[in-house]
Design a protein around this motif. Structure first.
Motif, PDB file in Angstrom:
ATOM      1  N   SER A  91       0.814  -1.205   0.000  1.00  0.00           N
ATOM      2  CA  SER A  91       0.000   0.000   0.000  1.00  0.00           C
ATOM      3  C   SER A  91       0.852   1.260   0.000  1.00  0.00           C
ATOM      4  N   ASP A  92       2.097   1.140   0.447  1.00  0.00           N
ATOM      5  CA  ASP A  92       2.980   2.297   0.461  1.00  0.00           C
ATOM      6  C   ASP A  92       3.315   2.778  -0.944  1.00  0.00           C
ATOM      7  N   PHE A  93       3.096   1.932  -1.956  1.00  0.00           N
ATOM      8  CA  PHE A  93       3.463   2.283  -3.320  1.00  0.00           C
ATOM      9  C   PHE A  93       2.270   2.760  -4.140  1.00  0.00           C
ATOM     10  N   LEU A  94       1.103   2.980  -3.526  1.00  0.00           N
ATOM     11  CA  LEU A  94      -0.090   3.395  -4.253  1.00  0.00           C
ATOM     12  C   LEU A  94       0.137   4.673  -5.033  1.00  0.00           C
ATOM     13  N   GLU A  95       0.822   5.630  -4.429  1.00  0.00           N
ATOM     14  CA  GLU A  95       1.003   6.927  -5.076  1.00  0.00           C
ATOM     15  C   GLU A  95       1.839   6.810  -6.341  1.00  0.00           C
ATOM     16  N   ALA A  96       2.872   5.977  -6.298  1.00  0.00           N
ATOM     17  CA  ALA A  96       3.727   5.838  -7.468  1.00  0.00           C
ATOM     18  C   ALA A  96       3.033   5.084  -8.590  1.00  0.00           C
ATOM     19  N   GLU A  97       2.212   4.113  -8.255  1.00  0.00           N
ATOM     20  CA  GLU A  97       1.593   3.282  -9.265  1.00  0.00           C
ATOM     21  C   GLU A  97       0.301   3.871  -9.822  1.00  0.00           C
ATOM     22  N   SER A  98      -0.496   4.540  -8.956  1.00  0.00           N
ATOM     23  CA  SER A  98      -1.811   4.990  -9.401  1.00  0.00           C
ATOM     24  C   SER A  98      -1.950   6.490  -9.518  1.00  0.00           C
ATOM     25  N   GLY A  99      -0.911   7.240  -9.118  1.00  0.00           N
ATOM     26  CA  GLY A  99      -0.983   8.690  -9.238  1.00  0.00           C
ATOM     27  C   GLY A  99      -1.762   9.353  -8.127  1.00  0.00           C
ATOM     28  N   VAL A 100      -1.966   8.685  -6.983  1.00  0.00           N
ATOM     29  CA  VAL A 100      -2.673   9.277  -5.864  1.00  0.00           C
ATOM     30  C   VAL A 100      -1.886  10.463  -5.334  1.00  0.00           C
ATOM     31  N   GLU A 101      -2.528  11.600  -5.143  1.00  0.00           N
ATOM     32  CA  GLU A 101      -1.855  12.788  -4.674  1.00  0.00           C
ATOM     33  C   GLU A 101      -1.443  12.636  -3.209  1.00  0.00           C
ATOM     34  N   ALA A 102      -0.398  13.371  -2.823  1.00  0.00           N
ATOM     35  CA  ALA A 102       0.134  13.253  -1.465  1.00  0.00           C
ATOM     36  C   ALA A 102      -0.926  13.553  -0.416  1.00  0.00           C
ATOM     37  N   ASP A 103      -1.739  14.588  -0.640  1.00  0.00           N
ATOM     38  CA  ASP A 103      -2.726  14.980   0.358  1.00  0.00           C
ATOM     39  C   ASP A 103      -3.843  13.947   0.519  1.00  0.00           C
ATOM     40  N   ASP A 104      -3.986  13.026  -0.455  1.00  0.00           N
ATOM     41  CA  ASP A 104      -5.038  12.018  -0.392  1.00  0.00           C
ATOM     42  C   ASP A 104      -4.590  10.740   0.310  1.00  0.00           C
ATOM     43  N   MET A 105      -3.314  10.658   0.662  1.00  0.00           N
ATOM     44  CA  MET A 105      -2.817   9.445   1.294  1.00  0.00           C
ATOM     45  C   MET A 105      -3.294   9.376   2.743  1.00  0.00           C
ATOM     46  N   PRO A 106      -3.650   8.182   3.231  1.00  0.00           N
ATOM     47  CA  PRO A 106      -4.097   8.056   4.616  1.00  0.00           C
ATOM     48  C   PRO A 106      -2.949   8.333   5.583  1.00  0.00           C
ATOM     49  N   GLU A 107      -3.285   8.814   6.792  1.00  0.00           N
ATOM     50  CA  GLU A 107      -2.261   9.079   7.787  1.00  0.00           C
ATOM     51  C   GLU A 107      -1.749   7.762   8.354  1.00  0.00           C
ATOM     52  N   LYS A 108      -0.480   7.512   8.117  1.00  0.00           N
ATOM     53  CA  LYS A 108       0.141   6.270   8.556  1.00  0.00           C
ATOM     54  C   LYS A 108       1.640   6.533   8.675  1.00  0.00           C
ATOM     55  N   PRO A 109       2.172   6.623   9.890  1.00  0.00           N
ATOM     56  CA  PRO A 109       3.595   6.934  10.050  1.00  0.00           C
ATOM     57  C   PRO A 109       4.486   5.949   9.309  1.00  0.00           C
ATOM     58  N   VAL A 110       5.587   6.432   8.802  1.00  0.00           N
ATOM     59  CA  VAL A 110       6.573   5.605   8.111  1.00  0.00           C
ATOM     60  C   VAL A 110       7.805   5.495   8.996  1.00  0.00           C
ATOM     61  N   GLY A 111       8.151   4.278   9.376  1.00  0.00           N
ATOM     62  CA  GLY A 111       9.284   4.082  10.260  1.00  0.00           C
ATOM     63  C   GLY A 111       8.999   4.638  11.648  1.00  0.00           C
ATOM     64  N   ARG A 112      10.032   5.105  12.300  1.00  0.00           N
ATOM     65  CA  ARG A 112       9.905   5.706  13.631  1.00  0.00           C
ATOM     66  C   ARG A 112      10.448   7.133  13.576  1.00  0.00           C
ATOM     67  N   PRO A 113       9.617   8.083  13.140  1.00  0.00           N
ATOM     68  CA  PRO A 113      10.095   9.460  12.999  1.00  0.00           C
ATOM     69  C   PRO A 113      10.577  10.042  14.320  1.00  0.00           C
ATOM     70  N   ARG A 114      11.669  10.734  14.273  1.00  0.00           N
ATOM     71  CA  ARG A 114      12.254  11.344  15.460  1.00  0.00           C
ATOM     72  C   ARG A 114      11.326  12.407  16.029  1.00  0.00           C
ATOM     73  N   GLY A 115      11.177  12.432  17.327  1.00  0.00           N
ATOM     74  CA  GLY A 115      10.301  13.392  17.976  1.00  0.00           C
ATOM     75  C   GLY A 115      10.904  14.786  18.032  1.00  0.00           C
ATOM     76  N   GLY A 116      10.059  15.758  18.390  1.00  0.00           N
ATOM     77  CA  GLY A 116      10.525  17.119  18.538  1.00  0.00           C
ATOM     78  C   GLY A 116      10.353  17.986  17.313  1.00  0.00           C
ATOM     79  N   PHE A 117       9.759  17.431  16.249  1.00  0.00           N
ATOM     80  CA  PHE A 117       9.553  18.172  15.016  1.00  0.00           C
ATOM     81  C   PHE A 117       8.102  18.031  14.561  1.00  0.00           C
TER      82      PHE A 117
END
Length: 263
Positions: A91-117
């Protein structure tokens, strides 16, 4: 994505010391002593980047590994590659394959983003041929938003720069931001080299015009316009970082998509 290699790292790949590598590079006319030749710079096979000690040193494009094999050097072993399927699902590749815009992607963290930002952005670029078909991509790790694109004839450095330009446009100037990138060229350009180039009338230390000047100026303008806290972090490529691997895959997918196009 390009993982630039120091002379020491090349020596490790071939099981030899840096002098053996430099001798091979000299036979290829890519080095003059310990420095890259004009031929290497013209074909973007060498760059300047921060080494492990933080000082500038010559970094070599991974294409020189294959070239060095033609001089008789043999690889000591194959570098480890991480299986990306273990890091994220299809599902992480939907945007590249189907042209889904960034703002339309569901909220789902990728990896473990560093806190404080407020935002944590990973970027990457890819190119087949250099010049050749290429792709760029960015991933905002806290929400999973992402975008990618490409061109039919470009270079790896252009795609790397474009990825960060597009990422900065997406996040805007006000949020606190951590930029995560595996390109020493991009990091050094935006944090060190570009301000100096501008002061010198967009000329390098050797007096030659700066390559990709228009794109570099656009990136520097966006970077300096930020009012929120901005931090830049180098990420080792192909080392299992989920966001870096995802960006790489998205960029490569775009380069393949553009490979069949003309013009």
């Amino acid at each position: 994505m390009t993982q630039w290699l120091s002379t020491i790292e090349l020596g490790s790949l071939f099981g030899t010391d840096p002098y053996g590598v430099l001798a091979g590079l000299e036979r290829l006319r890519l080095a003059e002593g310990s420095q890259p030749s004009a031929l290497a710079e013209r074909h973007e096979l060498a760059s300047q980047g921060a080494g492990d000690t933080g000082s500038l040193e010559t970094l070599w494009h991974p294409d020189v590994v294959e070239l060095l094999q033609g001089t008789g050097l043999e690889l000591a072993g194959q570098p480890q590659r991480f299986v990306t399927s273990a890091l994220f699902d299809e599902s992480d590749f939907l945007e590249a394959e189907s042209g889904v815009e960034a703002d339309d992607m569901p909220e789902k963290p990728v990896g473990r983003p560093r806190g404080g930002f407020d935002r944590v952005i990973a970027t990457d670029g890819a190119c087949s041929g250099n010049p050749g078909p290429g792709g760029w991509a960015w991933v905002e790790q806290t929400t999973g938003a992402r975008d990618s694109g490409g061109a039919t004839r470009t270079t790896n450095n252009v795609m790397e720069l474009t990825a960060l330009v597009q990422a900065l446009e997406y996040v805007g100037p006000e949020c606190s931001l951590l930029i995560r990138c595996d390109s020493q060229y991009v990091i050094n350009t935006v944090t060190k080299w570009a301000p100096n180039w501008r002061r010198k009338g967009w000329k390098k230390a050797d007096g030659k015009p700066v390559k990709n000047r228009e794109l570099v100026e656009e990136l520097l303008t966006a970077y300096e316009a930020r009012t929120g806290t901005t931090e830049v972090e180098w990420v080792k490529g192909h080392a299992g970082d989920a966001a870096n691997e995802l960006c790489d895959s998205l960029a490569v997918a775009q380069s393949r998509k553009f490979a069949g196009r003309k013009g």
